[in-house]
Design a protein around this motif. Structure first.
Motif, PDB file in Angstrom:
ATOM      1  N   GLU A   1       0.568  -1.207   0.058  1.00 28.24           N
ATOM      2  CA  GLU A   1       0.076  -0.063  -0.012  1.00 28.24           C
ATOM      3  C   GLU A   1       0.929   1.327   0.169  1.00 28.24           C
ATOM      4  O   GLU A   1       0.273   2.459  -0.023  1.00 28.24           O
ATOM      5  CB  GLU A   1      -0.897   0.140   1.219  1.00 28.24           C
ATOM      6  N   ILE A   2       2.234   1.130   0.104  1.00 24.24           N
ATOM      7  CA  ILE A   2       2.995   2.308   0.415  1.00 24.24           C
ATOM      8  C   ILE A   2       2.851   3.342  -0.695  1.00 24.24           C
ATOM      9  O   ILE A   2       3.109   4.620  -0.553  1.00 24.24           O
ATOM     10  CB  ILE A   2       4.560   1.973   0.626  1.00 24.24           C
TER      11      ILE A   2
ATOM     12  N   THR B   1       0.601   3.915  -2.907  1.00 27.64           N
ATOM     13  CA  THR B   1      -0.895   4.328  -3.030  1.00 27.64           C
ATOM     14  C   THR B   1      -0.901   5.332  -1.796  1.00 27.64           C
ATOM     15  O   THR B   1      -1.421   6.499  -2.130  1.00 27.64           O
ATOM     16  CB  THR B   1      -1.944   3.466  -2.753  1.00 27.64           C
ATOM     17  N   MET B   2      -0.211   5.073  -0.596  1.00 25.79           N
ATOM     18  CA  MET B   2      -0.259   6.126   0.423  1.00 25.79           C
ATOM     19  C   MET B   2       0.523   7.352   0.273  1.00 25.79           C
ATOM     20  O   MET B   2      -0.003   8.527   0.512  1.00 25.79           O
ATOM     21  CB  MET B   2       0.192   5.268   1.789  1.00 25.79           C
ATOM     22  N   LEU B   3       1.530   7.192  -0.584  1.00 26.83           N
ATOM     23  CA  LEU B   3       2.136   8.321  -1.057  1.00 26.83           C
ATOM     24  C   LEU B   3       1.504   9.360  -1.917  1.00 26.83           C
ATOM     25  O   LEU B   3       1.351  10.434  -1.590  1.00 26.83           O
ATOM     26  CB  LEU B   3       3.611   7.937  -1.799  1.00 26.83           C
ATOM     27  N   ASN B   4       0.887   8.684  -2.984  1.00 25.97           N
ATOM     28  CA  ASN B   4       0.197   9.405  -3.824  1.00 25.97           C
ATOM     29  C   ASN B   4      -1.151  10.026  -3.418  1.00 25.97           C
ATOM     30  O   ASN B   4      -1.719  10.949  -3.745  1.00 25.97           O
ATOM     31  CB  ASN B   4      -0.142   8.433  -5.091  1.00 25.97           C
ATOM     32  N   GLU B   5      -1.585   9.462  -2.455  1.00 30.31           N
ATOM     33  CA  GLU B   5      -2.910  10.182  -1.852  1.00 30.31           C
ATOM     34  C   GLU B   5      -2.487  10.985  -0.654  1.00 30.31           C
ATOM     35  O   GLU B   5      -3.414  11.529  -0.187  1.00 30.31           O
ATOM     36  CB  GLU B   5      -3.411   8.997  -0.911  1.00 30.31           C
TER      37      GLU B   5
ATOM     38  N   HIS C   1      10.080 -18.163  -1.448  1.00 29.53           N
ATOM     39  CA  HIS C   1       9.138 -17.206  -0.932  1.00 29.53           C
ATOM     40  C   HIS C   1       9.426 -15.887  -0.901  1.00 29.53           C
ATOM     41  O   HIS C   1      10.803 -15.494  -0.569  1.00 29.53           O
ATOM     42  CB  HIS C   1       8.820 -17.560   0.513  1.00 29.53           C
ATOM     43  N   ILE C   2       8.626 -15.118  -1.650  1.00 33.01           N
ATOM     44  CA  ILE C   2       9.393 -13.695  -1.892  1.00 33.01           C
ATOM     45  C   ILE C   2       8.208 -12.765  -2.000  1.00 33.01           C
ATOM     46  O   ILE C   2       7.053 -12.900  -2.250  1.00 33.01           O
ATOM     47  CB  ILE C   2      10.127 -13.739  -3.221  1.00 33.01           C
ATOM     48  N   TRP C   3       8.414 -11.571  -1.500  1.00 28.38           N
ATOM     49  CA  TRP C   3       7.081 -10.340  -1.654  1.00 28.38           C
ATOM     50  C   TRP C   3       6.802 -10.265  -3.210  1.00 28.38           C
ATOM     51  O   TRP C   3       7.585 -10.037  -3.845  1.00 28.38           O
ATOM     52  CB  TRP C   3       8.117  -8.969  -1.169  1.00 28.38           C
ATOM     53  N   LYS C   4       5.568 -10.408  -3.395  1.00 23.22           N
ATOM     54  CA  LYS C   4       5.243 -10.388  -4.820  1.00 23.22           C
ATOM     55  C   LYS C   4       5.224  -8.814  -5.392  1.00 23.22           C
ATOM     56  O   LYS C   4       5.843  -8.865  -6.563  1.00 23.22           O
ATOM     57  CB  LYS C   4       3.546 -10.468  -4.572  1.00 23.22           C
ATOM     58  N   ASN C   5       5.165  -7.764  -4.642  1.00 21.51           N
ATOM     59  CA  ASN C   5       5.309  -6.726  -5.520  1.00 21.51           C
ATOM     60  C   ASN C   5       6.498  -5.915  -5.188  1.00 21.51           C
ATOM     61  O   ASN C   5       6.664  -4.770  -4.855  1.00 21.51           O
ATOM     62  CB  ASN C   5       4.102  -5.771  -4.813  1.00 21.51           C
ATOM     63  N   SER C   6       7.597  -6.866  -5.399  1.00 26.51           N
ATOM     64  CA  SER C   6       9.131  -6.175  -4.990  1.00 26.51           C
ATOM     65  C   SER C   6       9.735  -6.503  -6.271  1.00 26.51           C
ATOM     66  O   SER C   6       9.441  -7.384  -7.315  1.00 26.51           O
ATOM     67  CB  SER C   6       9.687  -7.234  -3.963  1.00 26.51           C
ATOM     68  N   SER C   7      10.932  -5.704  -6.464  1.00 27.25           N
ATOM     69  CA  SER C   7      11.985  -5.995  -7.555  1.00 27.25           C
ATOM     70  C   SER C   7      12.638  -7.417  -7.397  1.00 27.25           C
ATOM     71  O   SER C   7      13.083  -7.900  -8.386  1.00 27.25           O
ATOM     72  CB  SER C   7      13.136  -4.791  -7.217  1.00 27.25           C
TER      73      SER C   7
ATOM     74  N   ASP D   1       2.831  -7.194   4.059  1.00 26.20           N
ATOM     75  CA  ASP D   1       3.104  -7.154   5.380  1.00 26.20           C
ATOM     76  C   ASP D   1       3.983  -8.085   6.133  1.00 26.20           C
ATOM     77  O   ASP D   1       4.360  -8.214   7.260  1.00 26.20           O
ATOM     78  CB  ASP D   1       1.626  -7.426   6.187  1.00 26.20           C
ATOM     79  N   VAL D   2       4.943  -9.000   5.209  1.00 24.77           N
ATOM     80  CA  VAL D   2       5.951  -9.583   5.477  1.00 24.77           C
ATOM     81  C   VAL D   2       7.304  -8.619   4.872  1.00 24.77           C
ATOM     82  O   VAL D   2       7.446  -9.053   3.828  1.00 24.77           O
ATOM     83  CB  VAL D   2       5.983 -10.918   4.953  1.00 24.77           C
ATOM     84  N   ILE D   3       7.711  -8.092   5.702  1.00 25.13           N
ATOM     85  CA  ILE D   3       9.157  -7.273   5.265  1.00 25.13           C
ATOM     86  C   ILE D   3      10.144  -8.520   5.092  1.00 25.13           C
ATOM     87  O   ILE D   3      10.160  -9.399   5.463  1.00 25.13           O
ATOM     88  CB  ILE D   3       9.468  -6.074   6.160  1.00 25.13           C
ATOM     89  N   PRO D   4      10.954  -7.881   4.312  1.00 27.90           N
ATOM     90  CA  PRO D   4      12.420  -8.732   3.923  1.00 27.90           C
ATOM     91  C   PRO D   4      13.115  -9.307   5.231  1.00 27.90           C
ATOM     92  O   PRO D   4      13.465 -10.479   5.457  1.00 27.90           O
ATOM     93  CB  PRO D   4      13.461  -7.922   3.312  1.00 27.90           C
TER      94      PRO D   4
END
Length: 468
Positions: free
Chosen positions: A84-85, A87-91, A157-163, A187-190
Motif C-alpha cells: 500500500e505504500i 498508494t499512500m504516498l500518492n494519496e 518465498h518472496i514479496w510479490k510486489n517487489s523488485s 506485510d511480510v518485510i524482507p
C-alpha cells in the motif's frame, strides 16, 4: 517550454495551467508551512525502528539530517503493508517513502525517486547446514546453492510486489526453467522473511545485500553469499506532484553523501554489530514490544488515571529520555523532570523510585488537564495541558489572551495558541497589556508539544494495541 499553443490558449485554459503550476510549486512550501516532513517507512534496521524510545534506522537518520536542513520536524508513519505504500504516498499520507526502495521502471511510472543513496545487489537467503561450524567451508558449501541455475524447481518465498520477484521472473527466462515462486504479501518485510528462513519455516528468499548483511550478524546460520542481480539503486520515493521537494532533496544529497556524517551513518548500520543488536532487542519496535524499562509501571499508572501509556511514554522521553537520575541545569530531576519547588507537592523527590516519579508526574498532568476544562476538544486540551506542564499555566494564559486579541481561536492549540506562545520572546508581545507573566522562550514550549505528539504517533504505529 510551452506544451500547448500559447497564442491559441483560451483564458480558462490559461487559468488551469496557472493553477496546475501553483499546485506543483506548492509541495515544498506546504511542508515548510506545516513545519513537518512526513515519511512512510517500514519497521526495519535499514529504514526505521525505535530502540528504548529512541528513533533509529539508516534511512531515518539520513532524512532527519535533511529535515534539520530545511528547518522542519520529521514524522514517521510505519506502514504495515508495503503493498500500500505507493498508494499512500500518492494519496498524500506521506511526503517520502523510505523502505530501502529499489528503483524500477514499473515504480517510476507511478512515483519519482531521489538520487540513489545506496546500491545493492540482490542475494539468495538460505540456511547453512546445521553442523557448518564443525566443518570446513569448502565441504559444507556443496550442500547449498552456489549457482543461480540450481534454483530450478526450487521454492522461493518472496514479496510479490517487489523488485526481487521481478528479478526471479527474469531469471526463469534466462534459465529456461521454472523457479517455483511463492508470493508473500506486503506485510511480510524482507527482515521477516530472513527470520522465516532462519527458523526453517521456508527454504529460500531473496533480499538486498545490505539488508542481508545487517541481519546475518543476528542470524549467523543463514548464508547470503549468492548474488542473483547486478547492483541496483536504492532511493527515496517522491510523489510526481512534488518536484520542488525532490529538487531540494537531491541538491542536499549531492553534498551530504560526500560528508563524514553520511559515511558514519552507513558504517554504523552496515558494519557495526551493536546497532544490529539494538534493532533486535526486546526494547526495539522490531525485535520486541517494549519502549522502555518502565513500560509495566507506565502502563499500570496510566491506566489508573485513564491515559494512553504511549502518550505518557512520549512525554517521559521528551523530559528525560527514560534516564532515572537525569538532572537539568535548572535543577529539574528524575524521569518526569520535576522542579525542586514542585516535586514535593506531588510526593516526588530526587531519590524517589520510578513508580513514585511516574505516578506523581501523571497526577500533575491530570491536574493540568483539569485546569483546561474550557477547551472542548480533548486532543487540543491535552496539548494545552502539556504546554502547561512545560511552561506553567501563566504563560499559556498569556498566549491564549494574545490569540483572542489578534482574532484567532483561543480554544485551539494547533495553528492558533501555539503561534502566539512562540511570540512571547518578542517585546512587542510580552509587553502587551494582556500579558501578565512577561518574557518566555515560547519556541521551546511549541517544540515540546509538537515533539511529544509526533513521537506519540510513531509509538502508536510501532506498538499498536489489540483494539486498534
Amino acid at each position: 517550454m510551452c506544451l500547448l499553443s500559447c497564442q491559441n490558449t483560451t483564458e480558462s485554459e490559461q487559468e488551469l495551467i496557472g493553477k496546475a503550476e501553483i499546485e506543483q510549486q506548492d509541495d515544498l512550501g506546504e511542508i515548510l508551512n506545516k513545519n513537518k516532513l512526513t515519511v512512510l517507512a517500514e519497521n526495519s534496521a535499514t529504514s526505521y525502528f525505535i530502540y528504548k524510545g529512541h528513533k533509529m534506522g539508516l534511512e531515518y537518520e539520513i532524512l532527519n539530517e535533511f529535515a534539520k536542513e530545511i528547518g522542519v520536524k520529521l514524522e514517521v508513519k510505519v506502514v504495515k503493508d508495503l503493498d500500500e505504500i505507493t498508494t499512500m504516498l500518492n494519496e498524500g499520507k506521506g511526503d517520502l517513502i523510505a523502505c530501502h526502495y529499489t528503483v524500477t521502471k514499473d515504480r517510476k511510472r507511478k512515483i519519482d525517486f531521489s538520487l540513489p543513496i545506496l546500491r545493492s545487489a540482490q542475494v539468495l537467503v538460505q540456511k547453512k547446514p546445521r553442523d557448518w561450524r564443525s566443518r570446513r567451508k569448502k565441504d559444507w558449501e556443496k550442500e547449498i546453492i552456489r549457482d543461480p541455475a540450481e534454483l530450478s524447481r526450487k521454492e522461493v518465498h518472496i514479496w510479490k510486489n517487489s523488485s526481487y520477484y521481478d528479478r526471479l521472473v527474469n531469471l526463469q527466462n534466462e534459465l529456461g526453467d521454472t523457479i517455483v515462486l511463492k508470493p508473500l504479501s506486503g506485510d511480510v518485510i524482507p527482515e521477516d522473511a530472513i527470520e522465516m528462513v532462519n527458523k526453517e519455516f521456508i527454504q529460500y528468499t531473496v533480499v538486498d545485500d545490505n539488508v542481508a548483511k545487517i541481519n546475518q550478524r543476528y542470524y549467523p546460520d543463514i548464508d547470503t553469499e549468492l548474488e542473483i542481480s547486478v547492483k541496483q539503486k536504492i532511493a527515496f520515493g517522491v510523489r510526481k506532484s512534488s518536484p520542488l521537494l525532490r529538487k531540494k532533496l537531491n541538491a542536499w544529497l549531492v553534498d551530504f553523501m560526500k560528508s563524514s556524517t553520511f559515511n558514519y551513518i552507513k558504517h554504523k548500520y552496515l558494519n557495526i554489530s551493536t546497532y544490529t543488536s539494538r534493532s533486535k532487542s526486546n526494547y526495539s519496535s522490531i525485535g520486541g514490544s517494549k519502549i522502555s524499562p518502565y513500560d509495566k509501571i507506565i502502563k499500570r499508572v496510566s491506566e489508573k488515571y485513564a491515559w494512553d501509556w504511549r502518550l505518557i511514554s512520549a512525554l517521559i522521553y521528551q523530559e528525560s529520555q527514560f534516564r532515572l537520575n537525569q538532572q537539568s541545569w535548572a535543577g529539574a530531576y528524575g524521569l518526569m523532570q520535576f522542579m525542586p519547588s514542585v516535586g514535593p507537592t506531588f510526593g516526588v523527590y530526587p531519590d524517589s523510585p520510578p513508580s513514585v516519579q511516574i505516578d506523581g508526574g501523571i497526577r500533575k498532568i491530570t491536574k493540568n488537564y483539569k485546569e483546561w476544562e474550557s477547551i472542548p476538544d480533548s486532543t487540543q486540551r491535552v496539548k494545552f495541558a502539556f504546554a502547561t506542564y512545560n511552561a506553567g499555566i501563566g504563560h499559556v494564559l498569556d498566549a491564549q489572551r494574545l490569540t483572542k486579541k489578534y482574532g484567532k481561536d483561543p480554544l485551539v492549540w494547533d495553528d492558533n495558541v501555539e503561534l502566539f506562545i512562540q511570540k512571547l520572546s518578542e517585546p512587542k508581545y510580552y509587553h502587551d497589556p494582556v500579558c501578565y507573566y512577561g518574557y518566555m522562550r515560547g519556541s521551546e514550549t511549541y517544540n515540546y508539544v509538537e515533539s511529544i505528539f509526533i513521537r506519540y504517533t510513531e509509538y502508536k504505529t510501532a506498538f499498536p494495541e489489540e483494539d486498534e
